[in-house]
Design a protein around this motif. Structure first.
Motif, PDB file in Angstrom:
ATOM      1  N   MET A 156     -12.553 -29.082  -9.319  1.00 10.25           N
ATOM      2  CA  MET A 156     -11.601 -28.193  -8.660  1.00 10.25           C
ATOM      3  C   MET A 156     -12.299 -27.287  -7.651  1.00 10.25           C
ATOM      4  SD  MET A 156      -9.158 -25.118 -10.061  1.00 10.25           S
ATOM      5  CE  MET A 156     -10.578 -24.159 -10.495  1.00 10.25           C
ATOM      6  N   LEU A 157     -13.382 -26.672  -8.061  1.00 12.70           N
ATOM      7  CA  LEU A 157     -14.079 -25.754  -7.159  1.00 12.70           C
ATOM      8  C   LEU A 157     -14.640 -26.470  -5.941  1.00 12.70           C
ATOM      9  CD1 LEU A 157     -15.872 -23.543  -9.823  1.00 12.70           C
ATOM     10  CD2 LEU A 157     -13.877 -22.939  -8.420  1.00 12.70           C
ATOM     11  N   SER A 158     -15.283 -27.588  -6.154  1.00 14.20           N
ATOM     12  CA  SER A 158     -15.830 -28.326  -5.015  1.00 14.20           C
ATOM     13  C   SER A 158     -14.710 -28.936  -4.174  1.00 14.20           C
ATOM     14  CB  SER A 158     -16.794 -29.417  -5.489  1.00 14.20           C
ATOM     15  OG  SER A 158     -16.108 -30.396  -6.236  1.00 14.20           O
ATOM     16  N   GLY A 159     -13.639 -29.366  -4.817  1.00 13.20           N
ATOM     17  CA  GLY A 159     -12.514 -29.970  -4.106  1.00 13.20           C
ATOM     18  C   GLY A 159     -11.827 -29.000  -3.163  1.00 13.20           C
ATOM     19  N   TYR A 160     -11.651 -27.756  -3.576  1.00 14.85           N
ATOM     20  CA  TYR A 160     -10.998 -26.776  -2.700  1.00 14.85           C
ATOM     21  C   TYR A 160     -11.792 -26.583  -1.417  1.00 14.85           C
ATOM     22  CZ  TYR A 160      -8.931 -22.689  -0.655  1.00 14.85           C
ATOM     23  OH  TYR A 160      -8.344 -21.833   0.240  1.00 14.85           O
ATOM     24  N   VAL A 161     -13.084 -26.413  -1.569  1.00 15.00           N
ATOM     25  CA  VAL A 161     -13.924 -26.197  -0.388  1.00 15.00           C
ATOM     26  C   VAL A 161     -13.868 -27.414   0.533  1.00 15.00           C
ATOM     27  CG1 VAL A 161     -16.302 -25.866   0.401  1.00 15.00           C
ATOM     28  CG2 VAL A 161     -15.449 -24.578  -1.558  1.00 15.00           C
ATOM     29  N   MET A 162     -14.039 -28.594  -0.017  1.00 14.83           N
ATOM     30  CA  MET A 162     -14.056 -29.812   0.809  1.00 14.83           C
ATOM     31  C   MET A 162     -12.690 -30.102   1.438  1.00 14.83           C
ATOM     32  SD  MET A 162     -16.593 -32.410  -1.277  1.00 14.83           S
ATOM     33  CE  MET A 162     -15.724 -32.334  -2.827  1.00 14.83           C
ATOM     34  N   ALA A 216     -15.845 -38.301  -8.419  1.00 18.29           N
ATOM     35  CA  ALA A 216     -17.156 -38.783  -8.879  1.00 18.29           C
ATOM     36  C   ALA A 216     -17.889 -37.676  -9.626  1.00 18.29           C
ATOM     37  CB  ALA A 216     -17.980 -39.284  -7.699  1.00 18.29           C
ATOM     38  N   LEU A 217     -17.818 -36.457  -9.098  1.00 19.86           N
ATOM     39  CA  LEU A 217     -18.434 -35.319  -9.789  1.00 19.86           C
ATOM     40  C   LEU A 217     -17.789 -35.141 -11.157  1.00 19.86           C
ATOM     41  CD1 LEU A 217     -20.354 -32.889  -9.791  1.00 19.86           C
ATOM     42  CD2 LEU A 217     -18.535 -31.587  -8.640  1.00 19.86           C
TER      43      LEU A 217
END
Length: 146
Positions: free
Chosen positions: A67-73, A29-30
């Protein structure tokens, strides 16, 4: 006893897939929130590049944020309790490689559907939402966070 262990394994795999879907859905979504307006209206607002390049520029920017938000989540929630977390270089590096695979797939969809097929800028979102996540789940589950 063996049936119970198998049932627990499949139940855990199911809930990982659910968590991955929710987390991946948020990252996607982001991506879409960044990609679609830039791909659609970028040329009108910032005419520095040819119209055909704006979807690709928007794809890169959306990819980086996702990618950045996905790694953390994913590392903290989707695949919690799976594998080792003490080697950030290992999981981070592998996650980056899987993200590049995802990026390559998405770039191909954007190029094909908005370029040679002359489709609308929203067309690539269909395979990006339904094909790419299945591939990345398998890679993340069985290689990155294994």
């Amino acid at each position: 006893m063996q049936a119970s262990v198998k049932a627990d394994h499949w139940r855990e795999l199911f809930w990982q897939l659910v968590r991955f879907g929710l987390t991946g859905g948020a990252a996607t979504a982001l991506y879409a929130i960044i990609y679609w307006p830039l791909a659609t209206y970028g040329q009108e607002r910032w005419p520095l590049a040819q119209r055909s390049t704006w979807p690709l520029i928007a794809n890169v920017l959306g990819y980086l944020a996702a990618m950045l938000s996905g790694y953390v989540m994913h590392s903290r929630w989707s695949f919690r309790g799976v594998g080792e977390r003490d080697n950030l270089a290992r999981t981070g590096g592998r996650f980056f490689i899987v993200s590049l695979v995802s990026f390559g797939m998405n770039t191909f969809f954007v190029w094909l559907l908005t370029g040679p097929l002359h489709g609308a800028t929203w067309w690539p979102l269909v395979p990006i939402l339904f094909v790419t996540p299945l591939v990345t789940f398998a890679l993340n589950r069985f290689w990155v966070f294994a």
